[in-house]
Design a protein around this motif. Sequence first.
Motif, PDB file in Angstrom:
ATOM      1  N   MET A 122       1.205  -0.651  -0.434  1.00  0.00           N
ATOM      2  CA  MET A 122       0.187  -0.350   0.429  1.00  0.00           C
ATOM      3  C   MET A 122       0.354   1.104  -0.139  1.00  0.00           C
ATOM      4  SD  MET A 122      -2.102   0.881   2.950  1.00  0.00           S
ATOM      5  CE  MET A 122      -1.700   1.503   4.875  1.00  0.00           C
ATOM      6  N   PHE A 123       0.877   2.089  -1.051  1.00  0.00           N
ATOM      7  CA  PHE A 123       1.596   3.521  -0.714  1.00  0.00           C
ATOM      8  C   PHE A 123       1.080   3.919   0.016  1.00  0.00           C
ATOM      9  CE2 PHE A 123       1.418   7.424  -2.483  1.00  0.00           C
ATOM     10  CZ  PHE A 123       3.450   7.369  -3.000  1.00  0.00           C
ATOM     11  N   PRO A 124       2.260   4.374   1.291  1.00  0.00           N
ATOM     12  CA  PRO A 124       1.732   5.244   2.505  1.00  0.00           C
ATOM     13  C   PRO A 124       1.251   6.605   2.159  1.00  0.00           C
ATOM     14  CG  PRO A 124       4.039   5.576   1.311  1.00  0.00           C
ATOM     15  CD  PRO A 124       3.581   4.673   0.624  1.00  0.00           C
ATOM     16  N   ILE A 125       1.169   7.679   1.013  1.00  0.00           N
ATOM     17  CA  ILE A 125       0.551   8.773   1.587  1.00  0.00           C
ATOM     18  C   ILE A 125      -1.008   8.560   0.382  1.00  0.00           C
ATOM     19  CG2 ILE A 125       0.650  10.556   0.853  1.00  0.00           C
ATOM     20  CD1 ILE A 125       2.818  10.656   2.807  1.00  0.00           C
ATOM     21  N   THR A 126      -1.551   9.059   1.609  1.00  0.00           N
ATOM     22  CA  THR A 126      -3.150   9.539   0.708  1.00  0.00           C
ATOM     23  C   THR A 126      -4.040  10.622   0.958  1.00  0.00           C
ATOM     24  OG1 THR A 126      -5.318   8.481   0.423  1.00  0.00           O
ATOM     25  CG2 THR A 126      -4.604   8.219   2.450  1.00  0.00           C
ATOM     26  N   ARG A 127      -4.893  10.744   0.248  1.00  0.00           N
ATOM     27  CA  ARG A 127      -5.003  12.359   0.156  1.00  0.00           C
ATOM     28  C   ARG A 127      -6.825  12.294   1.217  1.00  0.00           C
ATOM     29  NH1 ARG A 127      -7.004  11.447  -5.002  1.00  0.00           N
ATOM     30  NH2 ARG A 127      -8.551  12.796  -5.827  1.00  0.00           N
ATOM     31  N   PHE A 128      -7.205  13.445   1.608  1.00  0.00           N
ATOM     32  CA  PHE A 128      -8.601  13.598   1.887  1.00  0.00           C
ATOM     33  C   PHE A 128      -8.615  15.025   1.892  1.00  0.00           C
ATOM     34  CE2 PHE A 128      -6.722   9.705   4.361  1.00  0.00           C
ATOM     35  CZ  PHE A 128      -8.587   9.022   4.737  1.00  0.00           C
ATOM     36  N   ARG A 129     -10.454  15.594   1.393  1.00  0.00           N
ATOM     37  CA  ARG A 129     -10.908  16.199   1.560  1.00  0.00           C
ATOM     38  C   ARG A 129     -11.155  16.768   3.179  1.00  0.00           C
ATOM     39  NH1 ARG A 129     -14.642  18.830  -0.814  1.00  0.00           N
ATOM     40  NH2 ARG A 129     -15.634  16.793  -2.089  1.00  0.00           N
ATOM     41  N   VAL A 130     -11.204  17.975   3.618  1.00  0.00           N
ATOM     42  CA  VAL A 130     -11.186  17.829   4.987  1.00  0.00           C
ATOM     43  C   VAL A 130     -12.731  18.929   4.682  1.00  0.00           C
ATOM     44  CG1 VAL A 130     -11.395  19.637   6.824  1.00  0.00           C
ATOM     45  CG2 VAL A 130      -9.364  18.643   5.827  1.00  0.00           C
ATOM     46  N   GLU A 131     -13.932  18.525   5.376  1.00  0.00           N
ATOM     47  CA  GLU A 131     -15.628  18.910   5.612  1.00  0.00           C
ATOM     48  C   GLU A 131     -15.342  19.984   6.892  1.00  0.00           C
ATOM     49  OE1 GLU A 131     -18.856  17.326   3.759  1.00  0.00           O
ATOM     50  OE2 GLU A 131     -18.043  17.805   1.913  1.00  0.00           O
ATOM     51  N   ASP A 132     -17.030  20.771   6.850  1.00  0.00           N
ATOM     52  CA  ASP A 132     -17.508  20.690   8.573  1.00  0.00           C
ATOM     53  C   ASP A 132     -15.848  21.943   9.175  1.00  0.00           C
ATOM     54  OD1 ASP A 132     -19.495  19.431   8.255  1.00  0.00           O
ATOM     55  OD2 ASP A 132     -19.008  17.265   9.464  1.00  0.00           O
ATOM     56  N   GLN A 133     -16.202  22.152  10.830  1.00  0.00           N
ATOM     57  CA  GLN A 133     -15.662  23.084  10.620  1.00  0.00           C
ATOM     58  C   GLN A 133     -14.613  22.867  12.318  1.00  0.00           C
ATOM     59  OE1 GLN A 133     -18.761  25.131   9.666  1.00  0.00           O
ATOM     60  NE2 GLN A 133     -18.193  25.328   8.338  1.00  0.00           N
ATOM     61  N   SER A 134     -15.127  21.383  13.226  1.00  0.00           N
ATOM     62  CA  SER A 134     -14.673  21.255  14.198  1.00  0.00           C
ATOM     63  C   SER A 134     -12.794  21.221  14.134  1.00  0.00           C
ATOM     64  CB  SER A 134     -14.808  19.585  14.695  1.00  0.00           C
ATOM     65  OG  SER A 134     -14.124  18.469  14.595  1.00  0.00           O
ATOM     66  N   MET A 135     -11.971  21.644  13.158  1.00  0.00           N
ATOM     67  CA  MET A 135     -10.854  21.331  13.224  1.00  0.00           C
ATOM     68  C   MET A 135     -10.583  23.120  12.687  1.00  0.00           C
ATOM     69  SD  MET A 135      -9.645  19.135  14.697  1.00  0.00           S
ATOM     70  CE  MET A 135      -8.069  19.740  14.663  1.00  0.00           C
TER      71      MET A 135
END
Lengths: 98, 173
Positions: free
Chosen positions: A1-14
């Motif tokens: 498994m390739f180590p790096i994957t991407r996610f898009r952030v939703e919502d405001q808790s961070m």
Amino acid sequence: MFPITRFRVEDQSMEPTLSPGDYVLVNRWASRFSKGDLVVLRDPEGASSVLVKRVADITTSGACFVVGDNATASRDSRAFGAVPRDLIVGRVWRQVRP
Amino acid sequence: MSVLHRILRTLDRVHPARIAHAHCDIPCGIYDPHHAQLAAHTVIRMIDLLGQLEHPGPDSPLEKKKEFHGKIARYTATKEQHAELAKHEVRILWGDYFKPEHVQAHPELHDAVWKVMKLGSKGRQEFARKEAEELLEAVNKVAEIFWKTKNVPTVRVKPPYNTNAETVVPKYA
């Protein structure tokens, strides 16, 4: 498994660290976590959903107590308890803002 | 716009990124103690209206008797609904809005909420104005704590509700 994957952030808790629309590049090979790390995890309350939170503490059994940076608007370990290691997807390596 | 962000967005068109939720409680931040306060005022008003009813007497016409009993039923039903509503609204604030750090800063919160639960039940069972006023005061206490957590100052006013009772309102700048 390739180590790096991407996610898009939703919502405001961070907020203000991460805002909706930001991307996070996540190291899935990360195995040791420490306080302050940003982590992506599978939602302990809803299997199909993925969360991004900050590690506030590590329990003696190795579980991560995660909290949102925008604490008053966040649902996190204060509600669902410490998160076992196998639910952690990985550590945020880079964040990409617009 | 950063180049890397643009590349990632383009990549999304081919193969969408998974979503990482920075989970919040839905609905995000839409809370207000106003509904609970209105409900508590309504309980007081219904008790006043019930107290003002005049018994039509045994020899009065049927129409008068019907009206009397109909009004008792309506005022009582409304009193009970609103006492329950006050409890419900405060329960939402307590369960969904207030966070551990709010309780740390305002340790009197739990007692105020507990009083609303007890006095709300009294408001359903009883017809005493004093207890309804105590219910309103407990709700006002929760409202004061709520606005403190929002850093919004409050003031006690007598709204034009026919209840002649005070309510806590936020003082927006």
